[in-house]
Write a protein that holds these residues in place. Structure first.
Motif, PDB file in Angstrom:
ATOM      1  N   GLU A  12       1.285   1.955 -10.349  1.00  0.00           N
ATOM      2  CA  GLU A  12       1.669   0.600  -9.956  1.00  0.00           C
ATOM      3  C   GLU A  12       3.160   0.369 -10.124  1.00  0.00           C
ATOM      4  N   GLU A  13       3.808   1.194 -10.925  1.00  0.00           N
ATOM      5  CA  GLU A  13       5.248   1.068 -11.102  1.00  0.00           C
ATOM      6  C   GLU A  13       5.849   2.408 -11.504  1.00  0.00           C
ATOM      7  N   GLU A  14       7.147   2.528 -11.262  1.00  0.00           N
ATOM      8  CA  GLU A  14       7.819   3.813 -11.437  1.00  0.00           C
ATOM      9  C   GLU A  14       7.801   4.302 -12.878  1.00  0.00           C
ATOM     10  N   SER A  15       7.854   3.385 -13.825  1.00  0.00           N
ATOM     11  CA  SER A  15       7.894   3.789 -15.227  1.00  0.00           C
ATOM     12  C   SER A  15       6.655   4.591 -15.627  1.00  0.00           C
ATOM     13  N   GLU A  16       5.527   4.326 -14.963  1.00  0.00           N
ATOM     14  CA  GLU A  16       4.307   5.077 -15.273  1.00  0.00           C
ATOM     15  C   GLU A  16       4.443   6.549 -14.899  1.00  0.00           C
ATOM     16  N   LEU A  17       5.184   6.832 -13.834  1.00  0.00           N
ATOM     17  CA  LEU A  17       5.427   8.219 -13.442  1.00  0.00           C
ATOM     18  C   LEU A  17       6.112   8.969 -14.574  1.00  0.00           C
ATOM     19  N   TYR A  75       9.789   2.986  -5.449  1.00  0.00           N
ATOM     20  CA  TYR A  75      10.074   4.133  -6.301  1.00  0.00           C
ATOM     21  C   TYR A  75      11.410   4.753  -5.925  1.00  0.00           C
ATOM     22  N   GLU A  76      12.352   4.696  -6.849  1.00  0.00           N
ATOM     23  CA  GLU A  76      13.668   5.293  -6.589  1.00  0.00           C
ATOM     24  C   GLU A  76      13.638   6.789  -6.860  1.00  0.00           C
ATOM     25  N   ILE A  77      13.121   7.192  -8.001  1.00  0.00           N
ATOM     26  CA  ILE A  77      13.073   8.590  -8.461  1.00  0.00           C
ATOM     27  C   ILE A  77      14.397   9.298  -8.137  1.00  0.00           C
ATOM     28  N   PRO A  78      15.453   8.922  -8.818  1.00  0.00           N
ATOM     29  CA  PRO A  78      16.794   9.437  -8.502  1.00  0.00           C
ATOM     30  C   PRO A  78      17.073  10.795  -9.132  1.00  0.00           C
ATOM     31  N   LYS A 122       0.802  -1.223   0.000  1.00  0.00           N
ATOM     32  CA  LYS A 122       0.000   0.000   0.000  1.00  0.00           C
ATOM     33  C   LYS A 122       0.838   1.278   0.000  1.00  0.00           C
ATOM     34  N   GLN A 123       2.110   1.179  -0.358  1.00  0.00           N
ATOM     35  CA  GLN A 123       2.996   2.317  -0.152  1.00  0.00           C
ATOM     36  C   GLN A 123       2.618   3.547  -0.966  1.00  0.00           C
ATOM     37  N   GLU A 124       1.974   3.367  -2.134  1.00  0.00           N
ATOM     38  CA  GLU A 124       1.575   4.530  -2.919  1.00  0.00           C
ATOM     39  C   GLU A 124       0.627   5.427  -2.132  1.00  0.00           C
ATOM     40  N   ARG A 125      -0.303   4.816  -1.384  1.00  0.00           N
ATOM     41  CA  ARG A 125      -1.259   5.599  -0.609  1.00  0.00           C
ATOM     42  C   ARG A 125      -0.572   6.317   0.544  1.00  0.00           C
ATOM     43  N   PHE A 126       0.435   5.651   1.145  1.00  0.00           N
ATOM     44  CA  PHE A 126       1.123   6.248   2.293  1.00  0.00           C
ATOM     45  C   PHE A 126       2.086   7.353   1.859  1.00  0.00           C
ATOM     46  N   PHE A 127       2.903   7.064   0.850  1.00  0.00           N
ATOM     47  CA  PHE A 127       3.985   7.977   0.483  1.00  0.00           C
ATOM     48  C   PHE A 127       3.524   9.083  -0.452  1.00  0.00           C
ATOM     49  N   TRP A 134      14.175   9.747  -4.067  1.00  0.00           N
ATOM     50  CA  TRP A 134      12.954   9.537  -3.302  1.00  0.00           C
ATOM     51  C   TRP A 134      13.070   8.370  -2.328  1.00  0.00           C
ATOM     52  N   ASN A 135      13.630   7.225  -2.788  1.00  0.00           N
ATOM     53  CA  ASN A 135      13.711   6.061  -1.901  1.00  0.00           C
ATOM     54  C   ASN A 135      14.624   6.328  -0.709  1.00  0.00           C
ATOM     55  N   GLU A 136      15.675   7.075  -0.921  1.00  0.00           N
ATOM     56  CA  GLU A 136      16.574   7.422   0.183  1.00  0.00           C
ATOM     57  C   GLU A 136      15.873   8.350   1.171  1.00  0.00           C
ATOM     58  N   PHE A 137      15.129   9.304   0.647  1.00  0.00           N
ATOM     59  CA  PHE A 137      14.398  10.235   1.506  1.00  0.00           C
ATOM     60  C   PHE A 137      13.361   9.503   2.365  1.00  0.00           C
ATOM     61  N   ILE A 138      12.569   8.620   1.746  1.00  0.00           N
ATOM     62  CA  ILE A 138      11.538   7.894   2.484  1.00  0.00           C
ATOM     63  C   ILE A 138      12.163   6.993   3.544  1.00  0.00           C
ATOM     64  N   ALA A 139      13.264   6.326   3.197  1.00  0.00           N
ATOM     65  CA  ALA A 139      13.931   5.450   4.163  1.00  0.00           C
ATOM     66  C   ALA A 139      14.453   6.230   5.361  1.00  0.00           C
ATOM     67  N   SER A 140      14.800   7.492   5.164  1.00  0.00           N
ATOM     68  CA  SER A 140      15.288   8.311   6.274  1.00  0.00           C
ATOM     69  C   SER A 140      14.156   8.835   7.144  1.00  0.00           C
TER      70      SER A 140
END
Length: 274
Positions: free
Chosen positions: A127-132, A202-205, A33-38, A185-191
């Motif tokens: 559903e996946e990063e490529s769609e962004l 989602y990496e979004i580098p 459910k991470q899309e709804r949370f993040f 993005w993934n680094e930010f969320i992990a922090s």
């Protein structure tokens, strides 16, 4: 009184096992459910009627055969110098983001706000990063049907800075503006959350995309932004590309840098040059 250490040990092991299972279940739920949370979208009914103090045009941009993104185009009362394509943050929807339109129309630019999938009146969910990235490019392609590329500025705020950086890297706008950008993005969320980075879909580098950007890059970041901390994100981006990025710290500002007079003055001076 005799203490049964073996019995206590078994209870502690069961409790520890329960905690481990609880954490694993939490990770699994968050992963699914991470899309709804993040992304934290605000959903609006399809018949929602927008209302603003200035004229606007409501647009639906097709990004797939059955997926449309809802957008609002605000036009300046003066002779337009071009378009600011605005990629917004992770909360709310364009019924709120559109309240910022005056910042750009007062500086003689039209501005286009677009809701991502699952936001506002836009269709579907990611559903996946490529769609962004597909959607970001389709939004830019739409902008090109109304404006010459030499007259387009891309602006991203918070979550939107990654989309803006990608779009600028793959195209040739005249300027990229990033407000409160993240390194990745993934680094930010992990922090921010107790989530292993490997579980974030989602990496979004941004740091990679900015290496490909050919136009000038201007960064605004609040000195008191405790969400996306300037020292951990925009400073690292500036250090990585010192000759490409001009970074301005907005003194005393939090995450929403647009609320300050310094930002308005800096933005006015910047847009006057373009």
């Amino acid at each position: 009184m005799k203490i049964n250490f073996r019995k206590i040990g078994r209870r502690l092991l069961r409790f520890a096992a329960f905690i481990v299972v609880l954490i694993l279940c939490g990770y699994i739920f968050l992963y699914i459910k991470q899309e709804r949370f993040f992304f934290n979208p605000k959903i609006l009914p399809k018949d929602y009627t927008y209302s603003f103090d200035q004229p606007f045009e409501e647009i639906n941009i097709a990004v797939e055969d059955d997926v449309n993104l809802n957008a609002l185009l605000f036009k300046t009362d003066s002779v337009s110098k071009g378009l600011i394509l605005y990629f917004h943050g992770n909360a709310g929807a364009i019924h709120e983001w559109g309240e910022r339109a005056y910042l750009y129309t007062e500086n003689n630019f039209d501005v286009l706000f677009v809701d991502y999938r699952g936001y506002g009146k836009s269709d579907s969910f990611y559903e996946e990063e490529s769609e962004l990235y597909n959607d970001a490019q389709k939004i830019y392609d739409f902008a090109l049907t109304r404006y010459d590329e030499k007259d387009i500025i891309i602006l991203g705020f918070s979550l939107g800075t990654g989309f803006a950086s990608y779009t600028a890297a793959k195209n040739n706008p005249k300027l990229l503006i990033l407000e409160a950008p993240y390194y990745a993005w993934n680094e930010f969320i992990a922090s921010m959350a107790p989530v292993p980075q490997a579980l974030i879909n989602y990496e979004i580098p941004s740091y990679k995309f900015l290496g490909e950007v050919k136009c000038p890059i201007r960064v605004f970041h609040g000195t008191r932004d405790f969400l996306i901390k300037p020292e951990e994100h925009s400073k690292r981006l500036k250090d990585l590309y010192p000759d490409k990025i001009e970074r301005t710290l907005i003194k005393g500002a939090g995450h929403s840098v647009h609320l300050t007079k310094q930002y308005y003055d800096e933005l006015k001076e910047l847009l006057a040059r373009y």
